[in-house]
Design an enzyme around this catalytic site. Structure first.
Site, mmCIF file in Angstrom:
data_model
loop_
_atom_site.group_PDB
_atom_site.id
_atom_site.type_symbol
_atom_site.label_atom_id
_atom_site.label_comp_id
_atom_site.label_asym_id
_atom_site.label_seq_id
_atom_site.Cartn_x
_atom_site.Cartn_y
_atom_site.Cartn_z
ATOM 1 N N TYR A 135 -31.510 -22.827 -22.804
ATOM 2 C CA TYR A 135 -32.240 -23.784 -21.977
ATOM 3 C C TYR A 135 -33.616 -24.135 -22.533
ATOM 4 O O TYR A 135 -34.069 -25.264 -22.404
ATOM 5 C CB TYR A 135 -32.411 -23.232 -20.552
ATOM 6 C CG TYR A 135 -31.184 -23.394 -19.694
ATOM 7 C CD1 TYR A 135 -30.080 -22.573 -19.865
ATOM 8 C CD2 TYR A 135 -31.124 -24.374 -18.710
ATOM 9 C CE1 TYR A 135 -28.953 -22.718 -19.076
ATOM 10 C CE2 TYR A 135 -29.998 -24.523 -17.911
ATOM 11 C CZ TYR A 135 -28.916 -23.698 -18.094
ATOM 12 O OH TYR A 135 -27.817 -23.853 -17.311
ATOM 13 N N LYS A 185 -22.086 -11.533 -24.263
ATOM 14 C CA LYS A 185 -21.034 -11.845 -25.229
ATOM 15 C C LYS A 185 -21.397 -11.138 -26.532
ATOM 16 O O LYS A 185 -21.405 -11.732 -27.615
ATOM 17 C CB LYS A 185 -20.932 -13.379 -25.377
ATOM 18 C CG LYS A 185 -19.791 -13.883 -26.213
ATOM 19 C CD LYS A 185 -18.414 -13.622 -25.633
ATOM 20 C CE LYS A 185 -17.344 -13.995 -26.651
ATOM 21 N NZ LYS A 185 -16.005 -13.507 -26.298
ATOM 22 N N ASP A 217 -16.250 -13.781 -21.053
ATOM 23 C CA ASP A 217 -14.897 -14.335 -20.877
ATOM 24 C C ASP A 217 -14.075 -13.411 -19.970
ATOM 25 O O ASP A 217 -13.398 -13.854 -19.046
ATOM 26 C CB ASP A 217 -14.203 -14.590 -22.226
ATOM 27 C CG ASP A 217 -14.340 -13.438 -23.215
ATOM 28 O OD1 ASP A 217 -15.066 -12.462 -22.931
ATOM 29 O OD2 ASP A 217 -13.699 -13.508 -24.289
ATOM 30 N N ASP A 241 -25.354 -19.574 -15.005
ATOM 31 C CA ASP A 241 -25.108 -20.907 -14.457
ATOM 32 C C ASP A 241 -23.614 -21.102 -14.224
ATOM 33 O O ASP A 241 -23.171 -21.515 -13.152
ATOM 34 C CB ASP A 241 -25.638 -21.961 -15.446
ATOM 35 C CG ASP A 241 -25.347 -23.375 -14.976
ATOM 36 O OD1 ASP A 241 -25.523 -23.632 -13.775
ATOM 37 O OD2 ASP A 241 -24.941 -24.214 -15.807
ATOM 38 N N ASP A 245 -21.082 -20.959 -10.433
ATOM 39 C CA ASP A 245 -20.244 -22.045 -9.907
ATOM 40 C C ASP A 245 -18.846 -21.498 -9.617
ATOM 41 O O ASP A 245 -18.244 -21.773 -8.586
ATOM 42 C CB ASP A 245 -20.144 -23.216 -10.897
ATOM 43 C CG ASP A 245 -21.185 -24.305 -10.608
ATOM 44 O OD1 ASP A 245 -22.271 -23.968 -10.093
ATOM 45 O OD2 ASP A 245 -20.907 -25.487 -10.902
HETATM 46 C C1 IPM Z 1 -28.143 -24.895 -11.591
HETATM 47 C C2 IPM Z 1 -28.013 -26.228 -12.248
HETATM 48 C C3 IPM Z 1 -29.109 -26.366 -13.285
HETATM 49 C C4 IPM Z 1 -28.909 -25.297 -14.343
HETATM 50 C C5 IPM Z 1 -29.242 -27.769 -13.907
HETATM 51 C C6 IPM Z 1 -29.363 -28.854 -12.879
HETATM 52 C C7 IPM Z 1 -30.397 -27.847 -14.877
HETATM 53 O O1 IPM Z 1 -26.760 -26.373 -12.794
HETATM 54 O O2 IPM Z 1 -29.213 -24.618 -11.019
HETATM 55 O O3 IPM Z 1 -27.185 -24.130 -11.594
HETATM 56 O O4 IPM Z 1 -28.184 -25.491 -15.310
HETATM 57 O O5 IPM Z 1 -29.476 -24.239 -14.170
HETATM 58 MG MG MG Z 2 -25.385 -24.827 -12.171
#
Ligand code: IPM
Ligand code: MG
Length: 347
Positions: A135, A185, A217, A241, A245
């Site tokens: 990042y 990893k 993984d 990140d 999700d």
């Molecule tokens: C999150 C989002 C951010 C990230 C983006 C919007 C920069 O996906 O907060 O999970 O990658 O951290």
């Molecule tokens: Mg995210």
């Protein structure tokens, strides 16, 4: 009195934040908390008007508050990443909010896409490093737009950065079920050796915490196969990140998941983990529970334990009792109606 900055942001951001603020106002009335909110209209509209996602001294203005509460950032009318990097990235990186706390908690088995998994099987806290990795490492282009174009990005980890996040994760594990898993990893990415080394070094101070390591993984697979094996997971910025999700989907959807970006003792930024979902903007289809729970995390950070607990309990009542069957954008229940249900549960 707690002074809180609010950035409703783009897309569905304003509508979910509105519901979050309703819940926060309700608990402040109930527990006599003094919360003062100041709104900052930053994001796409600000950019389209001024050419900047936020004012020059914007981050400085924000850092005068105790915390910031953010809806979502990102808009198709602006080049991808411009708003996100300036506002979300700016807050996280420039204010050195090195902890990204992402609880993945299942409230009712009907919301889990996995078979035979209930709330006692899925209660994971992901502690994501929030300031380093791909990042913020050196990146750029050489000979851009030519056929010899090169694009590069660099993942980097500082000793200080790795150590402080691992220590924070151990402290969290100690308050929970006393198990910490490092997700990296290291079998392929040479630089990840520092994570392994620091993990076992810091781990010596926590003999009461069970310590495991897993490759990312395998971790993705294990989250789907046997989520019971995790209590606290500590991981890099990028892996955190992606895994959150995945993890939030296991708990009923990304709309439900809250997130805290924290520099302990200094500043906190709270937001739902979902994005701005432009195609649903203004349609009142977004689930505000992620934003509402982020409000609870913010109260926790501010030391307002009772208020934080009240919101969490209201959501537990709503979800845990199975009252709310569908949670995604396909749900018949609108953003505001979910907000109403939380308010009912609060009172
Ligand atoms: C999150 C989002 C951010 C990230 C983006 C919007 C920069 O996906 O907060 O999970 O990658 O951290
Ligand atoms: Mg995210």
């Amino acid at each position: 009195m707690h002074r809180i900055a609010v950035i409703p942001g783009d897309g569905i951001g304003p509508e979910v934040i509105e519901q979050g603020l309703r819940a926060l106002s309700e608990v402040s009335r109930k527990f006599n908390l003094l919360l003062e909110f100041t709104q900052f209209p930053w994001g796409a509209e600000h950019y389209l008007k001024t050419g900047k996602p936020l004012p020059e001294d914007g981050l400085k203005q924000i850092s005068d508050f105790e915390a910031v509460y953010v809806g979502a950032i990102g808009d198709p009318r602006v080049q991808t990443g411009v708003l996100e990097r300036a506002i979300i990235g700016g807050l996280r990186w420039d204010l050195d909010l090195y902890v990204n706390l992402r609880p993945m908690k299942l409230y009712h088995e009907q919301h889990c896409p996995l078979k035979k998994i209930g709330p006692s099987d899925l209660d994971i806290l992901v502690v994501r490093e929030n300031t380093e990795d791909l990042y913020t490492g050196p990146s750029g282009f050489i000979k851009k737009y030519t056929e010899d174009e090169v694009a590069f990005g660099t993942a980097f980890y500082t000793r200080k950065g790795v150590e402080r996040i691992i220590r924070y994760a151990f402290d969290q594990a100690r308050k929970r079920r006393k198990k910490l898993t490092l997700c990296d990893k290291a079998n392929a990415v040479q630089a990840h050796e520092i994570w392994r080394r620091v993990f076992s070094f810091v781990g010596q101070e926590y003999p009461d915490v069970t310590q495991e390591t897993i490759y990312v993984d395998a971790c993705a697979m294990a989250l789907v196969r046997k989520p019971q094996q995790f209590d606290v997971i500590v991981t890099t910025n990028l892996f955190g990140d992606i895994l959150t999700d995945l993890g939030s989907e296991l708990c009923g959807g990304v709309g439900l998941a809250p997130s805290g970006n924290i520099h302990p003792g200094k500043f906190g930024f709270f937001e739902p983990i979902h994005g701005s979902a432009p195609k649903y903007a203004g349609k009142k289809k977004a689930n505000p529970l992620g934003a509402i729970l982020a409000g609870s995390m913010m109260l926790q950070y501010l030391g307002e334990e009772k208020g934080a607990q009240a919101i969490e309990s209201a959501v537990t009542e709503l979800l845990g009792t199975g009252k709310l069957k569908t949670l995604g954008t396909e749900s018949e229940i609108s953003t505001d109606q979910i907000g109403d249900l939380v308010l009912d549960a609060l009172s």
